[in-house]
Design a protein around this motif. Structure first.
Motif, PDB file in Angstrom:
ATOM      1  N   ASN A   1       0.825  -1.210   0.000  1.00 13.89           N
ATOM      2  CA  ASN A   1       0.000   0.000   0.000  1.00 13.89           C
ATOM      3  C   ASN A   1       0.859   1.261   0.000  1.00 13.89           C
ATOM      4  O   ASN A   1       0.528   2.253  -0.660  1.00 13.89           O
ATOM      5  N   LEU A   2       1.964   1.219   0.732  1.00 17.31           N
ATOM      6  CA  LEU A   2       2.881   2.362   0.743  1.00 17.31           C
ATOM      7  C   LEU A   2       3.462   2.587  -0.654  1.00 17.31           C
ATOM      8  O   LEU A   2       3.602   3.724  -1.109  1.00 17.31           O
TER       9      LEU A   2
ATOM     10  N   GLU B   1      -0.229   8.730  -9.199  1.00 16.59           N
ATOM     11  CA  GLU B   1      -0.302  10.167  -9.443  1.00 16.59           C
ATOM     12  C   GLU B   1      -1.268  10.852  -8.477  1.00 16.59           C
ATOM     13  O   GLU B   1      -1.210  12.057  -8.270  1.00 16.59           O
ATOM     14  N   ASP B   2      -2.169  10.083  -7.896  1.00 12.86           N
ATOM     15  CA  ASP B   2      -3.123  10.650  -6.941  1.00 12.86           C
ATOM     16  C   ASP B   2      -2.611  10.574  -5.506  1.00 12.86           C
ATOM     17  O   ASP B   2      -3.279  11.048  -4.587  1.00 12.86           O
ATOM     18  N   GLY B   3      -1.450   9.951  -5.301  1.00 10.64           N
ATOM     19  CA  GLY B   3      -0.899   9.805  -3.961  1.00 10.64           C
ATOM     20  C   GLY B   3       0.054  10.934  -3.620  1.00 10.64           C
ATOM     21  O   GLY B   3       0.189  11.908  -4.363  1.00 10.64           O
ATOM     22  N   PRO B   4       0.743  10.821  -2.503  1.00 11.91           N
ATOM     23  CA  PRO B   4       1.654  11.884  -2.072  1.00 11.91           C
ATOM     24  C   PRO B   4       2.961  11.927  -2.831  1.00 11.91           C
ATOM     25  O   PRO B   4       3.776  12.825  -2.618  1.00 11.91           O
ATOM     26  N   GLY B   5       3.196  10.941  -3.701  1.00  8.31           N
ATOM     27  CA  GLY B   5       4.462  10.935  -4.433  1.00  8.31           C
ATOM     28  C   GLY B   5       5.639  10.748  -3.504  1.00  8.31           C
ATOM     29  O   GLY B   5       5.696   9.772  -2.770  1.00  8.31           O
ATOM     30  N   GLU B   6       6.549  11.700  -3.523  1.00 13.57           N
ATOM     31  CA  GLU B   6       7.725  11.611  -2.664  1.00 13.57           C
ATOM     32  C   GLU B   6       7.465  12.155  -1.261  1.00 13.57           C
ATOM     33  O   GLU B   6       8.356  12.158  -0.422  1.00 13.57           O
TER      34      GLU B   6
ATOM     35  N   PRO C   1      17.144   1.665   9.047  1.00 13.05           N
ATOM     36  CA  PRO C   1      18.592   1.485   8.870  1.00 13.05           C
ATOM     37  C   PRO C   1      18.997   0.710   7.617  1.00 13.05           C
ATOM     38  O   PRO C   1      20.163   0.759   7.220  1.00 13.05           O
ATOM     39  N   VAL C   2      18.064   0.000   6.985  1.00 11.00           N
ATOM     40  CA  VAL C   2      18.416  -0.711   5.754  1.00 11.00           C
ATOM     41  C   VAL C   2      18.156   0.162   4.530  1.00 11.00           C
ATOM     42  O   VAL C   2      18.420  -0.248   3.397  1.00 11.00           O
ATOM     43  N   GLY C   3      17.651   1.377   4.760  1.00  8.76           N
ATOM     44  CA  GLY C   3      17.472   2.317   3.655  1.00  8.76           C
ATOM     45  C   GLY C   3      16.171   2.196   2.914  1.00  8.76           C
ATOM     46  O   GLY C   3      16.001   2.834   1.869  1.00  8.76           O
ATOM     47  N   LEU C   4      15.230   1.417   3.425  1.00  9.79           N
ATOM     48  CA  LEU C   4      13.958   1.245   2.734  1.00  9.79           C
ATOM     49  C   LEU C   4      13.078   2.482   2.864  1.00  9.79           C
ATOM     50  O   LEU C   4      12.428   2.901   1.896  1.00  9.79           O
ATOM     51  N   VAL C   5      13.061   3.070   4.061  1.00  9.51           N
ATOM     52  CA  VAL C   5      12.172   4.198   4.334  1.00  9.51           C
ATOM     53  C   VAL C   5      12.902   5.287   5.110  1.00  9.51           C
ATOM     54  O   VAL C   5      13.951   5.047   5.716  1.00  9.51           O
ATOM     55  N   GLU C   6      12.310   6.475   5.069  1.00  3.40           N
ATOM     56  CA  GLU C   6      12.634   7.531   6.019  1.00  3.40           C
ATOM     57  C   GLU C   6      11.439   7.607   6.955  1.00  3.40           C
ATOM     58  O   GLU C   6      10.296   7.671   6.503  1.00  3.40           O
ATOM     59  N   TYR C   7      11.699   7.596   8.258  1.00  2.00           N
ATOM     60  CA  TYR C   7      10.598   7.460   9.201  1.00  2.00           C
ATOM     61  C   TYR C   7      10.712   8.448  10.356  1.00  2.00           C
ATOM     62  O   TYR C   7      11.755   8.544  11.005  1.00  2.00           O
ATOM     63  N   ASP C   8       9.634   9.192  10.575  1.00  2.00           N
ATOM     64  CA  ASP C   8       9.489  10.018  11.775  1.00  2.00           C
ATOM     65  C   ASP C   8       8.569   9.256  12.709  1.00  2.00           C
ATOM     66  O   ASP C   8       7.365   9.131  12.441  1.00  2.00           O
TER      67      ASP C   8
ATOM     68  N   LEU D   1       8.853   6.254   1.331  1.00  2.00           N
ATOM     69  CA  LEU D   1       9.814   5.375   0.674  1.00  2.00           C
ATOM     70  C   LEU D   1      10.997   6.191   0.179  1.00  2.00           C
ATOM     71  O   LEU D   1      10.817   7.276  -0.383  1.00  2.00           O
ATOM     72  N   THR D   2      12.189   5.701   0.372  1.00  2.00           N
ATOM     73  CA  THR D   2      13.363   6.322  -0.225  1.00  2.00           C
ATOM     74  C   THR D   2      13.435   5.904  -1.691  1.00  2.00           C
ATOM     75  O   THR D   2      12.741   4.968  -2.115  1.00  2.00           O
ATOM     76  N   PRO D   3      14.253   6.570  -2.515  1.00  3.35           N
ATOM     77  CA  PRO D   3      14.460   6.077  -3.881  1.00  3.35           C
ATOM     78  C   PRO D   3      14.914   4.617  -3.888  1.00  3.35           C
ATOM     79  O   PRO D   3      14.500   3.828  -4.740  1.00  3.35           O
TER      80      PRO D   3
END
Length: 474
Positions: free
Chosen positions: A167-168, A175-180, A225-232, A263-265
């Motif tokens: 889902n993420l 195009e209707d989602g938050p993109g980056e 830490p594996v670089g999959l996501v940036e998380y607050d 999601l990170t690149p």
């Protein structure tokens, strides 16, 4: 999520850039350092993990301090083993040797990303596993854990996490989602818990969403830490009141305090790779750049407008403008169901080519399928000497345009406005248009009957559709 229909196309960073990011990921960087640190004196247990006595030295090698340092070192070692950076030389003696895949970290971008994907799988498996302290509490004298007492289903937990990440991914590439942009954790949790047809969630459902949020909070902390996501992460002050109640003075309306994830690149690349392995159709912008115009026009049929333009720009960037225009126009012909949308994509592509396409466009002015499109394009770019279309060509182009919009957008508000405008601008429109020899005439008129808000006009459209259907049958 169905694996039979294509997902929205994803924009991926260049592999060289992704490989550089992968090498800098904390978990993989630590795993590589431990693989190079390991020597003849390194010992592992029966499961391949570093023996407890060596964890402090491993943590020191990584520059880790504090009470969690051994756990972080152990995690990095597991990644080193699972990714093939170290290998077990002798299981009985518990010795190790350098793994063949360690050299891949100095290889091509694809080599580096292959190792990172292996590290990602280890991190995902860890994220779907209960807290180690809870496991230790449930362990019996023989070192076994009764999973039924732990209320943990490994398969269900992994499926839940896969669903959340799916889902993420959809939210990130649509195009209707938050993109980056970041996605609120409550929205992700709700996407897995709240039924799509539910109006106001019940208290029980809201409690399930809250529980899911806390699970995801723990899991995304492990996956960062594996670089999959940036998380607050979730603001701990929200729960300082105890019993799941927010502390006094905390703004509960600030959704960012409930956790935000993006999601990170590298994460986009990794989730796409996992979706491909699972059998999904997962297009990426740029895949069609080296293919023919027919593949471009058919391939972008299901794309949103921005993704289609990005794909087309890459395709055009590898061709001479006039040659590209001729190839596009040739591929736009056809009487099949997908032809109207191909012609719409062709017209959009020609707008990106610009004035250099003029000779190719003028060559098709007399083409029964492309002549109307050519006149519109030449007029929009301000060219002189554009021959007036016949009434038959105007009606044919009208049917073709509506058919393309139906295929691209369905029954959208924009299409409804177009239908209303057509019926209002052309007196006797339905009396004439049903005779148009376009394969989609009947379908378009039926759609106009559905979409037009005026009952009298809608009835005219349905009658015209019936006549067109009878004409096609005869």
């Amino acid at each position: 999520m169905s694996d039979s229909s294509p997902l929205p196309p994803v924009r991926l960073a260049p592999e060289a850039e992704l490989a550089r990011e992968a090498l800098a990921v904390p978990l993989l960087e630590r795993a590589a350092r431990l693989a190079r640190w390991a020597g003849p004196g390194t010992r592992v247990d029966a499961g391949g993990g570093l023996v407890e006595e060596q964890l402090p030295a491993a943590a020191e090698e990584l520059g880790l301090t504090g009470e969690d340092a051994p756990a972080y070192a152990s995690e990095a070692w597991r990644v080193a083993v699972d990714a093939g950076l170290v290998e077990i030389a002798d299981e009985e003696a518990g010795t190790v040797r350098t793994g063949e895949d360690l050299a891949l970290l100095g290889g091509s971008p694809q080599d580096v990303l292959t190792v990172w994907l292996a590290a990602l799988e280890t991190a995902l498996a860890d994220a779907a596993t209960p807290d180690l302290d809870a496991l230790m509490e449930m362990m019996d004298e023989g070192g076994r854990v009764d999973l039924s007492e732990l209320d943990w289903d490994p398969e269900a937990e992994a499926e839940f996490l896969d669903g959340v990440l799916g889902n993420l991914y959809l939210l990130s590439v649509s195009e209707d989602g938050p993109g980056e942009g970041p996605v609120p954790l409550p929205a992700l949790a709700a996407s897995m818990i709240v039924p799509g047809d539910m109006g106001e969630p019940t208290n029980d459902v809201l409690e399930q969403v809250s529980d899911a949020m806390m699970r995801l909070d723990d899991q995304f902390r492990l996956l960062e830490p594996v670089g999959l996501v940036e998380y607050d992460p979730v603001d701990e002050a929200l729960m300082d009141g105890g019993d799941g109640e927010a502390a006094d003075g905390v703004d509960e309306t600030d959704v960012s305090r409930y956790g935000m994830v993006r999601l990170t690149p590298l994460g986009r690349y990794g989730l796409r790779a996992r979706l491909l392995d699972a059998g999904f159709v997962v297009p990426a912008v740029g895949e069609l750049a080296d293919k023919g115009a027919d593949a471009l026009l058919d391939g972008t049929a299901s794309y949103g407008s921005r993704a289609a333009q990005a794909e087309t720009e890459q395709w055009l960037g590898r061709r001479q403008p006039l040659d590209a225009a001729r190839e596009l126009l040739a591929a736009a012909r056809g009487a099949d169901e997908g032809a109207p949308l191909r012609r719409l994509r062709c017209q959009q592509a020609l707008s990106l080519v610009g004035a250099e396409a003029e000779p190719a466009v003028r060559d098709v002015l007399d083409d029964p399928e492309l002549g109307g499109l050519a006149r519109v394009w030449l007029s929009e770019l301000g060219f002189a000497d554009v021959p007036a279309p016949s009434e038959e060509m105007v009606f044919w182009l009208t049917i073709d345009t509506v058919a393309a919009q139906l295929a691209a957008e369905g029954n959208s508000e924009e299409l409804q406005a177009l239908v209303e405008g057509l019926a209002a601008q052309h007196e006797g429109f339905f009396a004439a248009v049903w005779r148009v020899g376009h394969p989609a005439t009947a379908d378009v008129l039926e759609a106009m009957g559905r979409l037009h808000p005026d009952k009298r006009v809608a009835k005219e459209a349905r009658k015209a559709a019936f006549k067109a259907r009878s004409q096609q049958g005869s």
